[in-house]
Design a protein around this motif. Structure first.
Motif, short mmCIF file in Angstrom:
data_model
loop_
_atom_site.label_atom_id
_atom_site.label_comp_id
_atom_site.label_asym_id
_atom_site.label_seq_id
_atom_site.Cartn_x
_atom_site.Cartn_y
_atom_site.Cartn_z
N ALA A 173 32.33 38.79 45.49
CA ALA A 173 31.33 38.64 46.55
C ALA A 173 30.22 39.69 46.51
CB ALA A 173 32.03 38.67 47.90
N LYS A 174 30.59 40.95 46.30
CA LYS A 174 29.60 42.03 46.37
C LYS A 174 28.60 41.92 45.22
CE LYS A 174 29.38 46.93 47.41
NZ LYS A 174 29.21 47.69 46.18
N VAL A 175 29.15 41.73 44.01
CA VAL A 175 28.30 41.60 42.82
C VAL A 175 27.38 40.39 42.96
CG1 VAL A 175 28.31 41.32 40.31
CG2 VAL A 175 30.10 42.63 41.42
N ARG A 176 27.93 39.33 43.57
CA ARG A 176 27.20 38.10 43.73
C ARG A 176 25.92 38.32 44.54
NH1 ARG A 176 31.46 34.05 44.77
NH2 ARG A 176 31.28 34.50 46.98
N VAL A 177 26.07 39.06 45.64
CA VAL A 177 24.91 39.31 46.50
C VAL A 177 23.89 40.20 45.78
CG1 VAL A 177 24.15 40.36 48.66
CG2 VAL A 177 26.22 38.96 48.62
N GLU A 178 24.38 41.24 45.10
CA GLU A 178 23.49 42.13 44.34
C GLU A 178 22.70 41.35 43.31
OE1 GLU A 178 26.33 46.04 44.40
OE2 GLU A 178 25.75 45.20 42.46
N LEU A 179 23.45 40.54 42.56
CA LEU A 179 22.83 39.84 41.42
C LEU A 179 21.85 38.78 41.91
CD1 LEU A 179 22.68 39.86 38.45
CD2 LEU A 179 24.69 38.42 38.31
N ARG A 180 22.15 38.14 43.02
CA ARG A 180 21.23 37.10 43.48
C ARG A 180 19.92 37.71 43.93
NH1 ARG A 180 24.29 35.17 48.93
NH2 ARG A 180 23.04 36.32 50.43
N GLU A 181 20.01 38.92 44.51
CA GLU A 181 18.77 39.60 44.89
C GLU A 181 17.98 39.99 43.64
OE1 GLU A 181 20.26 42.66 47.40
OE2 GLU A 181 20.55 41.25 49.07
N GLN A 182 18.72 40.45 42.61
CA GLN A 182 18.05 40.86 41.38
C GLN A 182 17.39 39.65 40.69
OE1 GLN A 182 20.57 42.51 38.35
NE2 GLN A 182 18.97 43.92 37.69
N ILE A 183 18.10 38.53 40.66
CA ILE A 183 17.54 37.33 40.04
C ILE A 183 16.26 36.92 40.76
CG2 ILE A 183 17.89 34.84 39.71
CD1 ILE A 183 20.83 35.41 39.18
N ARG A 184 16.31 36.95 42.09
CA ARG A 184 15.15 36.54 42.88
C ARG A 184 13.97 37.48 42.60
NH1 ARG A 184 11.81 32.88 44.71
NH2 ARG A 184 11.39 32.94 46.94
N ARG A 185 14.26 38.79 42.53
CA ARG A 185 13.19 39.78 42.30
C ARG A 185 12.53 39.54 40.93
NH1 ARG A 185 13.33 44.14 39.54
NH2 ARG A 185 15.59 44.36 39.44
N ILE A 186 13.38 39.38 39.90
CA ILE A 186 12.84 39.18 38.55
C ILE A 186 12.08 37.87 38.46
CG2 ILE A 186 13.51 38.76 36.14
CD1 ILE A 186 15.87 40.70 36.66
N GLN A 187 12.63 36.84 39.10
CA GLN A 187 11.98 35.52 39.07
C GLN A 187 10.60 35.59 39.71
OE1 GLN A 187 11.65 33.30 42.01
NE2 GLN A 187 10.63 31.77 40.72
N THR A 188 10.49 36.31 40.82
CA THR A 188 9.19 36.44 41.49
C THR A 188 8.24 37.27 40.63
OG1 THR A 188 10.57 36.64 43.45
CG2 THR A 188 8.21 36.85 43.77
N GLU A 189 8.80 38.36 40.04
CA GLU A 189 7.99 39.26 39.21
C GLU A 189 7.39 38.51 38.01
OE1 GLU A 189 10.11 43.10 39.47
OE2 GLU A 189 9.53 43.24 37.35
N LEU A 190 8.22 37.71 37.35
CA LEU A 190 7.75 37.00 36.16
C LEU A 190 7.04 35.70 36.52
CD1 LEU A 190 10.79 37.38 33.73
CD2 LEU A 190 8.79 38.83 33.93
N GLY A 191 7.19 35.26 37.76
CA GLY A 191 6.56 34.03 38.20
C GLY A 191 7.06 32.81 37.44
N ILE A 192 8.35 32.81 37.09
CA ILE A 192 8.87 31.70 36.28
C ILE A 192 9.43 30.59 37.16
CG2 ILE A 192 11.13 32.82 35.97
CD1 ILE A 192 11.09 31.56 33.14
N THR A 193 9.07 29.37 36.83
CA THR A 193 9.55 28.20 37.56
C THR A 193 11.06 28.08 37.34
OG1 THR A 193 7.46 27.21 36.94
CG2 THR A 193 9.11 25.75 37.92
N THR A 194 11.81 27.96 38.42
CA THR A 194 13.27 28.05 38.30
C THR A 194 13.97 26.96 39.09
OG1 THR A 194 13.08 30.46 38.09
CG2 THR A 194 15.24 29.61 38.64
N LEU A 195 14.96 26.36 38.46
CA LEU A 195 15.84 25.42 39.15
C LEU A 195 17.23 26.03 39.18
CD1 LEU A 195 16.02 22.65 40.48
CD2 LEU A 195 16.64 21.69 38.28
N PHE A 196 17.77 26.11 40.37
CA PHE A 196 19.02 26.84 40.59
C PHE A 196 20.03 25.90 41.23
CE2 PHE A 196 21.67 29.52 43.30
CZ PHE A 196 21.92 30.63 42.52
N VAL A 197 21.16 25.73 40.56
CA VAL A 197 22.19 24.84 41.10
C VAL A 197 23.28 25.66 41.78
CG1 VAL A 197 24.15 23.43 40.40
CG2 VAL A 197 21.88 22.88 39.57
#
Lengths: 249, 355
Positions: free
Chosen positions: B181-205
């Motif tokens: 659970a803890k890693v999950r929350v950390e990593l999802r924030e990191q993914i969102r940050r990087i995705q916004t930074e790179l501006g990459i179109t993303t589909l997340f299941v």
């Protein structure tokens, strides 16, 4: 311990026989010296046997891998429903005695001889079938240890073609299985007598039988030497496997 | 950061979707895993596909990746019809649910793999791979093998590997579900940050609604092979289009009521209903737990269970007709098991459905 005695005793007896002095009695290394110095001319048939067995081993391993590896990967990726059927077919040769197999193989080999000639390397076609159960098991255990579908899909999305997936992603991770399958096939080929003898081809074992009729001492020395050769091969392949496993850590 | 990020979407770009999947049908024998699935992704946005297992969300993602062929429909990426283009030429980056690092390669070699396939020179490859690993916070772990990395680290290498080739679309197939659970929350924030930074179109299941609501620009709720509703997390939560969405996104109480002339009466309270899709008569109203409150003198009920959730408390009460209602209230309002309380509705139902 019991296993060591069970395994070791015949070998010790064999060695003892080769250093027995015959009628005059006592212990002598005369037979070894004669063979190694070339005084006894067992050379002809023996060298034929050894060389054809080595060629057979190489051809068998190459054929077996070329046949089995892509098939097993294909079945795992695309036709998982056929896995049981493949296993059944691959293990089938275990249940058929070599003698019975030859009966079926003889007419097949009259066709094989017409196409490929009657060189003893053609025995490899039959040997691939003999090796199938062992090679299948070795590859199977390695295949189930890695996630073939996910690794292939990951490589595909990264731009790899199917040959690249096979050579650059799957094969390096199947090295242990491939080595094990190869070794066991080599061992089966080096020890095979029945099929070669009944199809009148030459290999190491038929040569040993031939030599034994002339000079039993030489035959048993060669048996010991070929056992040592197989053991050496096992150690070498084991080391190579361990080294590659270490470099992967 | 020297990696080239696509320019922020202009209004023109926003008009033409970056990815358009339309009328996708995928059949497995008689089963339709995708049944007229359509979805547009604007450039640079993160869309989450949310749904119960078996709803076809992973199939939809795999169809976009080219890992599943589609029986009908078209997939257009950046004005190119890729419906029949094989996976290796679709230029997608994908992170899988199960760990997918190549076990015989180090972290940096894994990241380099996609660049190698694109014939990028060795020195350039190493530079870009190291940069990407630094971006996901794995500096100094370049030479580790997969089995020397934790699950979270492995998924971050996989993310770097998917991003380093600067793909058209990033596809994330439940990448967090194997993590704790803890890693999950950390990593999802990191993914969102990087995705916004790179501006990459993303589909997340994902099947985890909290994850979808927390990360996505828009969430598409799927059911039985098609999109039930797509909208911002706020829209989905407060204005679910169907009963299915109301039930699946967030917690809902299903309460019996009677609808007449746009007014539904539930538990003796008359509340307006915005949707006119349901005819007058007996209905089921979906009411959020935060829209029910404890009120002395309200509808009589008995406390059947209560759980403390930090800032608030969720209490399940049983009505006289044995119906259960979940009430969300202040943590300070202590309730005891078996106590007699009263409840009242304090907000409109998010959806109604004919009974």
């Amino acid at each position: 311990m019991l296993g060591a005695v069970f395994l070791g005793l015949p070998l010790v007896a064999l060695f003892h026989f080769t250093i027995k002095g015959g009628l005059e009695g006592g212990i002598t290394f005369r037979h070894w010296a004669e063979l190694l110095s070339g005084e006894v001319d067992a050379g002809g048939p023996l060298w034929d046997g050894i060389s054809s067995s080595l060629v057979l081993a190489a051809v068998t391993v190459a054929l077996m891998l070329a046949l089995l590896l892509p098939t097993m990967i294909l079945v795992r990726l695309r036709l998982p429903r056929w896995e049981k059927a493949l296993e059944f077919v691959c293990l089938l040769p275990l249940t058929i005695p070599a003698v019975a197999m030859v009966v079926g193989l003889a007419p097949v080999y009259s066709v094989v001889a017409r196409i490929f000639g009657s060189g003893s390397w053609t025995l490899a076609f039959a040997y691939v079938i003999l090796c199938l159960p062992y090679a299948y098991r070795a590859l199977q255990s390695n295949l189930s240890a890695i996630d073939v579908p996910t690794l292939s899909e990951a490589a595909r999305t990264l731009g790899a073609s199917w040959p690249t997936v096979l050579l650059r992603v799957l094969l390096p991770n199947l090295r242990r299985g491939v080595l094990a399958a190869s070794f066991i096939s080599v061992a089966v080929v080096l020890g095979e007598f029945t099929v070669a003898s009944l199809l009148s081809r030459t290999n190491l074992q038929t040569a040993i039988v031939l030599v034994q009729k002339q000079d039993p001492y030489v035959a048993y020395i060669v048996v010991l030497l070929s056992l040592a050769l197989a053991l050496g091969l096992l150690l070498v392949i084991g080391r190579v496997g361990a080294a590659t496993a270490r470099s992967n850590r | 950061m020297t990696l080239s990020a696509p320019a922020p979407a202009t209004t023109d770009d926003a008009a033409a979707p970056w990815v358009r999947m339309s009328g996708i049908v995928k059949r497995y024998g008689d089963v339709r895993a995708l049944d007229g699935f359509s979805l547009d992704l604007a450039r640079g946005e993160l869309v989450a596909l949310l749904g119960p297992s078996g709803c076809g969300k992973t199939t939809a993602l795999r169809a976009l990746a080219g890992l599943e062929s589609v029986s009908e429909g078209t997939i257009i990426v950046h004005d190119v019809d890729v419906s029949t283009v094989p996976t290796n030429r679709r230029d997608m980056g994908m992170v899988f649910q199960s760990y997918s690092l190549f076990p015989h390669l180090t972290a940096v070699e894994n990241v380099e793999f996609g660049l190698q396939m694109r014939k990028v020179a060795a020195s350039e490859r190493r530079r870009r791979a190291s940069l990407m690993l630094a971006l996901v916070g794995l500096e100094g772990r370049e030479d580790r093998y997969a089995h020397q990395l934790s699950g979270g680290q492995q998924q971050r290498v996989a993310l770097a590997r998917a991003l380093v080739t600067e793909p058209q679309v990033l596809l994330l197939d439940e990448p967090l579900s194997a993590l704790d659970a803890k890693v999950r929350v950390e990593l999802r924030e990191q993914i969102r940050r990087i995705q916004t930074e790179l501006g990459i179109t993303t589909l997340f299941v994902t099947h985890d609604q909290e994850e979808a609501l927390a990360m996505a620009d828009r969430v598409a709720v799927m059911s039985e092979g098609r999109v039930e509703q797509i909208g911002s997390p706020e829209e989905l939560y407060s204005r679910p289009a169907t009963a299915f969405v109301a039930d699946f996104v967030g917690l809902s109480n299903r309460l019996p009521g009677v609808l007449a002339n746009g007014i539904v009466s539930v538990l003796g309270t008359a509340l307006p209903v915005t949707s006119d899709a349901v005819r007058d008569g007996d209905v089921t109203a979906y009411v959020r737990p935060e829209h029910v409150r404890l009120l002395p003198g309200g509808v009589p009920a008995t406390v059947a269970g209560t759980s403390f959730l930090g800032s608030m408390r969720r209490t399940v009460v049983t009505l006289e007709d044995d119906a259960k209602v979940t009430v969300q209230h202040d943590a300070a309002d202590e309730v005891t098991l078996g106590a007699r309380v009263g409840i009242a509705l304090a907000g409109n139902p998010v959806a109604v459905e004919a009974r």
